[in-house]
Design a protein around this motif. Structure first.
Motif, PDB file in Angstrom:
ATOM      1  N   MET A   1       0.956  -1.168   0.125  1.00 15.23           N
ATOM      2  CA  MET A   1       0.017  -0.154   0.114  1.00 15.23           C
ATOM      3  C   MET A   1       0.949   1.255   0.021  1.00 15.23           C
ATOM      4  O   MET A   1       0.341   2.187  -0.700  1.00 15.23           O
ATOM      5  N   HIS A   2       1.954   1.160   0.616  1.00 14.86           N
ATOM      6  CA  HIS A   2       2.772   2.610   0.752  1.00 14.86           C
ATOM      7  C   HIS A   2       3.451   2.710  -0.537  1.00 14.86           C
ATOM      8  O   HIS A   2       3.986   4.015  -0.655  1.00 14.86           O
ATOM      9  N   MET A   3       3.449   1.764  -1.424  1.00 13.12           N
ATOM     10  CA  MET A   3       3.881   2.085  -2.793  1.00 13.12           C
ATOM     11  C   MET A   3       2.853   2.420  -3.907  1.00 13.12           C
ATOM     12  O   MET A   3       3.070   2.671  -5.089  1.00 13.12           O
ATOM     13  N   GLN A   4       1.497   2.513  -3.488  1.00 12.61           N
ATOM     14  CA  GLN A   4       0.317   2.777  -4.211  1.00 12.61           C
ATOM     15  C   GLN A   4       0.177   4.349  -4.277  1.00 12.61           C
ATOM     16  O   GLN A   4       0.277   5.155  -3.545  1.00 12.61           O
ATOM     17  N   PRO A   5       0.070   4.793  -5.471  1.00 13.62           N
ATOM     18  CA  PRO A   5      -0.342   6.303  -5.762  1.00 13.62           C
ATOM     19  C   PRO A   5      -1.152   7.019  -4.715  1.00 13.62           C
ATOM     20  O   PRO A   5      -0.978   7.938  -4.297  1.00 13.62           O
ATOM     21  N   PHE A   6      -2.136   6.133  -4.594  1.00 14.14           N
ATOM     22  CA  PHE A   6      -3.325   6.653  -3.571  1.00 14.14           C
ATOM     23  C   PHE A   6      -2.735   6.656  -2.272  1.00 14.14           C
ATOM     24  O   PHE A   6      -3.154   7.752  -1.544  1.00 14.14           O
ATOM     25  N   PHE A   7      -2.141   5.835  -1.755  1.00 16.86           N
ATOM     26  CA  PHE A   7      -1.679   5.632  -0.132  1.00 16.86           C
ATOM     27  C   PHE A   7      -0.089   6.210   0.076  1.00 16.86           C
ATOM     28  O   PHE A   7       0.055   6.172   1.080  1.00 16.86           O
TER      29      PHE A   7
END
Ligand code: PLP
Length: 376
Positions: free
Chosen positions: A325-331
């Protein structure tokens, strides 16, 4: 004109109705009695039977696992500006409901021993954010997290624990079912899960009062009155009686599905485990996993994309491990506590086809394709 012969697709994990037709019996009863909706005996039965299976005092059948996480957060009192710890290595559905509540996720790394939330990273996070309101732990791919240490930390810091057991129905940690260690547990029955209702979820807890409240929120928060009266925000999150009928039938074959998933995992491990650079998902003494998806990491010349491409060329589905998740653009704007284990698991991980409808011939074909990559 040339015709191309296309092999029947082998899926990662797809719906598998019982050979005995259990699901149809329940669904037929709903049709025969015209009790398609609202709610009904299948919903009550599914809640009762699932609660019994996992050893929880109460269960609420919902439209999805995501809805169950959302209501668990509400039951935990999570609201605007609250901090919620969430594993970074998971599906976005674990994290999205934190945002629905206008709360703030802090992502916690995995460790190699479990692939799940690292207790050390959790401890560090608890020091940094002592005001944290809730911790969500996930049992990824049906492997249980290190629950003794996680429960102990949550108790010590007086934080509500929510278990996202969407992928771990049938998984036991030291003989106790995953999803029943925390204050709340959730399961998913979406199309790729170990048993499916086509779509659906379940919230479980021993706190019957909170569960009654969750049921109330899930049915549009209708107050007791003849007219439509609402004193709280409501949601349309309940499961239908037809869908619950599928669930009751599927629950009867859960053990069969767990056995087959175990068989698939053992097959792959035996055939692929010795290949250079291959390491299978961890196994721990405490764990009786459902092996929802058999997964491994690669640390050599053959890369995950070689496997995805080779299998796809034969119409066989495989997939990378969840992108953190910490690599996801949104998160990515949210804090992350850890040492990058989840990044490595994503970079090197492969989820192998784990469909319970696969035959030995299918499994043999898959391992031959994969082994071929080491012989080039
Ligand atoms: C780890 C995890 N959490 C939550 C969910 C959400 O469940 P659902 O699709 O039923 O909303 C899923 C599956 O989709 C999942 O794999």
């Amino acid at each position: 004109m040339t015709t191309t012969k296309v092999n029947k697709r082998i899926f990662l994990s797809s719906p598998h109705m019982s050979d005995e037709g259990y699901e149809m019996e329940y669904v037929k009863e709903a049709f025969d009695t015209n009790w398609i909706a609202p709610l009904g005996e299948n919903v009550n039965g599914f809640e009762r039977e699932l609660a019994e299976k996992v050893g929880s005092r109460a269960a609420v059948a919902l439209s999805s696992g995501t809805a169950a996480i959302h209501l668990a957060l509400r039951a935990a009192g999570v609201g605007e500006g609250d901090i919620v710890f969430c594993p970074t290595l998971t599906f976005s559905a674990t994290a999205n409901p934190i945002i629905y509540q206008n709360a703030t996720p802090v992502f916690i790394d995995s460790n190699y021993e479990t692939w799940n939330m690292c207790p050390k990273a959790l401890e560090e996070a608890l020091k940094k954010y002592p005001e944290v309101k809730a911790v969500i732990v996930v049992h990824l791919y049906g492997l249980s997290a290190d629950m003794d240490r996680i429960v102990e930390l949550c108790k010590k810091h007086n934080v509500v624990l929510i278990e996202d057991a969407a992928e771990s129905l049938g998984t036991y940690y030291k003989g106790k079912h995953t999803g029943t260690f925390g204050d709340y547990g959730i399961f998913s029955f979406n199309g790729n899960k170990i048993i499916t209702t086509s779509g659906g979820g379940m919230l479980v807890s021993d706190n019957e009062e909170k569960m009654a409240k969750a049921k109330f929120w899930a049915t549009q928060s209708r107050d007791q009155a003849r007219h439509y009266q609402h004193s709280e925000l409501g949601f349309n999150y309940r499961m239908s009686n037809v869908v619950a009928g599928i669930g009751r039938g599927q629950l009867k074959v859960l053990e069969q599905r767990v056995d087959k998933k175990n068989y698939i995992y053992e097959f792959y491990k035996r055939e692929l485990g010795e290949l250079e650079g291959v390491k299978f998902m961890p196994s721990n003494d405490w764990d009786a996993p459902n092996y929802w998806l058999s997964s491994m990491t690669l640390n050599g010349i053959v890369r995950p994309s070689d496997i995805f491409d080779a299998l796809e060329a034969e119409n066989i589905e495989s997939r990378p491990v969840w992108k953190p998740m910490h690599m996801q653009p949104f998160f990515e704007k949210y804090d992350f506590i850890g040492a990058g284990v989840s990044e490595k698991l994503f970079e090197n991980g492969v989820c192998l086809p784990s469909d319970t409808k696969m035959s030995d011939a299918d499994l043999t074909k898959i391992v031959e394709i994969i082994k071929g990559l080491w012989c080039k």
